[in-house]
Design an enzyme around this catalytic site. Structure first.
Site, short mmCIF file in Angstrom:
data_model
loop_
_atom_site.label_atom_id
_atom_site.label_comp_id
_atom_site.label_asym_id
_atom_site.label_seq_id
_atom_site.Cartn_x
_atom_site.Cartn_y
_atom_site.Cartn_z
N ASP A 117 42.76 41.39 40.54
CA ASP A 117 42.59 42.11 39.27
C ASP A 117 43.71 41.73 38.30
O ASP A 117 44.87 41.72 38.68
CB ASP A 117 42.62 43.62 39.53
CG ASP A 117 41.42 44.07 40.36
OD1 ASP A 117 40.32 43.51 40.17
OD2 ASP A 117 41.59 44.97 41.20
N THR A 192 34.33 32.38 46.47
CA THR A 192 34.25 33.84 46.63
C THR A 192 33.10 34.35 45.74
O THR A 192 32.55 33.59 44.93
CB THR A 192 35.56 34.51 46.19
OG1 THR A 192 35.61 34.54 44.77
CG2 THR A 192 36.78 33.79 46.73
N TYR A 194 33.37 36.39 43.19
CA TYR A 194 33.80 36.29 41.79
C TYR A 194 33.82 34.85 41.32
O TYR A 194 33.49 34.54 40.18
CB TYR A 194 35.18 36.94 41.61
CG TYR A 194 35.11 38.40 41.27
CD1 TYR A 194 34.60 39.33 42.17
CD2 TYR A 194 35.56 38.88 40.05
CE1 TYR A 194 34.53 40.67 41.87
CE2 TYR A 194 35.48 40.23 39.73
CZ TYR A 194 34.97 41.12 40.65
OH TYR A 194 34.89 42.45 40.35
N1 SAM Z 1 38.43 38.50 46.30
C1 SAM Z 1 37.11 38.91 45.89
C2 SAM Z 1 36.42 37.81 45.15
O1 SAM Z 1 37.09 36.85 44.73
O2 SAM Z 1 35.20 37.86 44.99
C3 SAM Z 1 37.18 40.20 45.04
C4 SAM Z 1 37.87 40.08 43.73
S1 SAM Z 1 38.00 41.64 42.88
C5 SAM Z 1 38.31 41.20 41.24
C6 SAM Z 1 39.62 42.20 43.40
C7 SAM Z 1 39.56 43.05 44.66
O3 SAM Z 1 40.89 43.37 45.04
C8 SAM Z 1 38.84 44.39 44.44
O4 SAM Z 1 37.87 44.57 45.45
C9 SAM Z 1 39.96 45.41 44.53
O5 SAM Z 1 39.52 46.66 45.03
C10 SAM Z 1 40.95 44.72 45.44
N2 SAM Z 1 42.33 45.19 45.24
C11 SAM Z 1 42.98 45.27 44.05
N3 SAM Z 1 44.21 45.75 44.19
C12 SAM Z 1 44.36 45.98 45.53
C13 SAM Z 1 45.43 46.50 46.33
N4 SAM Z 1 46.57 46.89 45.76
N5 SAM Z 1 45.25 46.60 47.66
C14 SAM Z 1 44.08 46.22 48.24
N6 SAM Z 1 43.03 45.73 47.54
C15 SAM Z 1 43.17 45.61 46.20
#
Ligand code: SAM
Length: 217
Positions: A117, A192, A194
């Site tokens: 994120d 992935t 995304y």
């Molecule tokens: N990695 C996947 C992809 O590329 O398709 C998901 C990307 S998504 C934008 C970011 C993921 O990171 C989300 O599912 C979010 O809940 C998780 N995330 C963000 N901050 C986090 C944290 N501090 N600890 C664990 N997970 C986290």
């Protein structure tokens, strides 16, 4: 990731054999938990798990742990694993900030950060998973010379992350601003969820590999 709360997700995760509900108890003992001495690699912010499942399938001699903070998102990854039944993958519903409670020094071989994120406000920079504070945290449990691989289509986040490498105690090993057209770094790339979505829009994908500086003990 936009979240829709899925009723029953927490209960499903609690009952699933591939989700570790008490991960602190396995600190320093993850090889024992997997039942093999193979290297342990993490994906932090694993989302719906497609990347990690494919990686685990292609590399049976490596153990993988997917870490995700939201139950409703992790549920999708866990359902995939319940079908695939791979012996080398586990999941934690856990926050990255607390991972020092879960992994012992040197226990982790590699970390993947995929499409983390961006947290665009300056005041939120400390929540970005490749920021220097997180790098210092990862440094506590990565083995000497262990690496972090980071991918994103967000150029602002990527430029920020490049500036955090040195202050975070790491060094740059490899870099691409257009991974899908990079003959070296793009080889064997696993997309992935995304990545598929954003590259289909024509966004170039950035990637770095950084390594933990070897320190004298
Ligand atoms: N990695 C996947 C992809 O590329 O398709 C998901 C990307 S998504 C934008 C970011 C993921 O990171 C989300 O599912 C979010 O809940 C998780 N995330 C963000 N901050 C986090 C944290 N501090 N600890 C664990 N997970 C986290």
């Amino acid at each position: 990731m936009r979240l829709r709360n899925i009723p029953g997700a927490k209960e499903h995760l609690a009952a699933s054999p591939c989700v570790i509900g008490n991960p602190e108890e396995w600190k320093g003992k993850w090889s024992e938990r997997f039942g093999s001495p193979n290297p342990v690699r993490l994906e932090i912010g694993t989302g719906k798990g497609r990347f990690l499942l494919q990686l685990a399938q292609e590399n049976p001699d490596v153990n993988y742990i997917g870490i995700e903070k939201y139950s409703s998102v992790l549920l999708r990854a866990v359902q995939k694993q319940e079908e695939a039944e791979l012996p080398n993958i586990l999941f934690l519903r856990y926050e990255a900030e607390l991972l020092g409670n879960v992994f012992a020094p040197g226990e982790i071989d590699r970390i993947y950060l995929n499409f983390s994120d961006p947290w665009p406000k300056k005041s939120q920079a400390g929540r970005r998973l490749p920021c220097k504070e997180f790098l210092r945290l990862y440094d506590r449990f990565l083995r000497p010379g262990g690496v972090i691989e980071f991918k994103t289509d967000n150029r602002g986040l990527f430029d920020f992350a490049l500036g955090e490498i040195g202050p975070g105690g790491f060094q740059l090993e490899a870099l691409s601003f257009d991974l899908h057209h990079d003959k070296v770094l793009g080889k064997g790339n696993i997309m992935t969820e995304y990545e598929e979505r954003f590259s289909a829009k024509g966004n170039p994908i950035c990637k770095y590999i950084i390594s933990r500086k070897v320190r004298e003990s």
